[in-house]
Motif scaffolding. Structure first.
Motif, mmCIF file in Angstrom:
data_model
loop_
_atom_site.group_PDB
_atom_site.id
_atom_site.type_symbol
_atom_site.label_atom_id
_atom_site.label_comp_id
_atom_site.label_asym_id
_atom_site.label_seq_id
_atom_site.Cartn_x
_atom_site.Cartn_y
_atom_site.Cartn_z
ATOM 1 N N VAL A 55 69.683 -33.305 12.733
ATOM 2 C CA VAL A 55 69.156 -34.675 12.683
ATOM 3 C C VAL A 55 68.001 -34.836 13.674
ATOM 4 N N SER A 56 68.122 -34.219 14.841
ATOM 5 C CA SER A 56 67.048 -34.280 15.838
ATOM 6 C C SER A 56 65.787 -33.600 15.322
ATOM 7 N N LEU A 57 65.947 -32.440 14.693
ATOM 8 C CA LEU A 57 64.791 -31.732 14.138
ATOM 9 C C LEU A 57 64.161 -32.533 12.996
ATOM 10 N N ALA A 58 64.984 -33.143 12.149
ATOM 11 C CA ALA A 58 64.457 -33.962 11.058
ATOM 12 C C ALA A 58 63.671 -35.149 11.599
ATOM 13 N N THR A 59 64.174 -35.744 12.678
ATOM 14 C CA THR A 59 63.485 -36.862 13.315
ATOM 15 C C THR A 59 62.133 -36.428 13.851
ATOM 16 N N PHE A 60 62.116 -35.302 14.562
ATOM 17 C CA PHE A 60 60.864 -34.786 15.112
ATOM 18 C C PHE A 60 59.868 -34.480 13.994
ATOM 19 N N TYR A 61 60.369 -33.885 12.917
ATOM 20 C CA TYR A 61 59.491 -33.529 11.805
ATOM 21 C C TYR A 61 58.839 -34.771 11.198
ATOM 22 N N LEU A 62 59.623 -35.831 10.981
ATOM 23 C CA LEU A 62 59.081 -37.042 10.376
ATOM 24 C C LEU A 62 57.986 -37.662 11.239
ATOM 25 N N PHE A 63 58.229 -37.764 12.535
ATOM 26 C CA PHE A 63 57.212 -38.315 13.430
ATOM 27 C C PHE A 63 55.978 -37.419 13.476
ATOM 28 N N PHE A 64 56.208 -36.111 13.581
ATOM 29 C CA PHE A 64 55.089 -35.172 13.679
ATOM 30 C C PHE A 64 54.275 -35.164 12.391
#
Length: 210
Positions: A55-64
Motif C-alpha cells: 500500500v505504501s509503494l502504491a501510494t508513492f507511485y500514484l503521487f510520483f
C-alpha cells in the motif's frame, strides 16, 4: 478487528481499561482493525507487513506518477528523494497508511477530472471512498479538504474567465463535496464521529505532542 467479528459490533467504550471500562470513546479507526485482523488470519503478521509495504509503494507511485505527468520526471525525482526519508520514518504498521493511499487516490481523480481526462461520473466515487475513509482513519477530513480546494480553484477561474465549462466543473465538485460531507456521517458514532478530529485533543488531561 477480532472483537468486531465476535460481537458483530464496534466497541464504543474504553474496553481495555481496568478502572474505567464503561467510559465512552469514539472508535475512529475500527475498519483498519478489521482489515488487519483479516489479513493476519489469512497470511500471519508477515502478511500485514507485506500489505503495509504494498500500500505504501502504491501510494508513492500514484503521487510520483502524477508529479511526473504534470510537471516532469526531472522535477519529481529529486523531490521524491527528499520525501522518502519522511515516509521511512513512519515505518510502523498503522491505520494512517490508508490516509496516505486515499489522499493519493483523491488527488489523482480530482486532478485528472480537472484536466478533462476523467468524466463527471468519477467524482461520485469520492463520497463512497469518504464513507470508507472515515471508518479507517481519523484523517478522513483531508478528502473533504481536497475536494474543497479544487472547488475553490474552479470557482475562482469561473469568476475570472466566465468559462461555462468551469461553471459545470464547479457545480459537479459542489455536489461531490456535499455528498462527501454527508458520507462522513456513515460511521458508528454518526455526527460525533464526523466531528471527532476537532474534539480528540480535549480528551487528554496532559498535553500530547506528536
Amino acid at each position: 478487528g477480532e472483537l468486531f467479528f465476535q460481537n458483530l459490533s464496534v466497541p464504543d467504550t474504553n474496553f481495555y481499561s481496568y478502572t474505567h471500562p464503561e467510559y465512552p470513546f469514539v472508535n475512529h479507526h475500527w475498519g483498519s482493525g478489521v482489515v488487519f485482523f483479516l489479513i493476519e488470519r489469512l497470511a500471519g503478521f508477515e502478511g500485514i507487513s507485506l500489505f503495509f509495504i504494498l500500500v505504501s509503494l502504491a501510494t508513492f507511485y500514484l503521487f510520483f506518477f502524477l508529479a511526473a505527468q504534470y510537471a516532469s520526471f526531472q522535477i519529481a525525482a529529486p523531490i521524491s528523494l527528499v520525501v522518502i526519508p519522511v515516509l521511512i520514518s513512519r515505518y510502523r504498521i498503522s491505520p494512517e497508511v490508508f490516509t496516505y493511499f486515499l489522499s493519493a487516490v483523491y488527488l489523482v481523480l480530482l486532478w485528472n477530472y480537472k484536466h478533462g481526462k476523467l468524466s463527471l461520473r468519477w467524482l461520485f466515487l469520492l463520497p463512497l471512498l469518504e464513507a470508507l475513509w472515515i471508518n479507517l482513519h481519523i484523517y478522513f477530513f483531508l478528502g473533504i479538504i481536497l475536494i474543497g480546494a479544487f472547488l475553490f480553484e474552479s470557482l475562482l477561474v469561473f469568476l475570472i474567465r466566465k468559462d461555462r465549462n468551469e461553471k459545470t466543473r464547479a457545480m459537479a465538485l459542489s455536489i461531490a463535496l456535499l455528498l462527501s460531507i454527508a458520507a462522513a456521517l456513515v460511521n458508528p458514532s454518526g455526527l460525533t464521529g464526523a466531528l471527532y478530529p476537532f474534539n480528540i485533543m480535549k480528551e487528554y488531561e496532559l498535553p500530547v505532542i506528536e
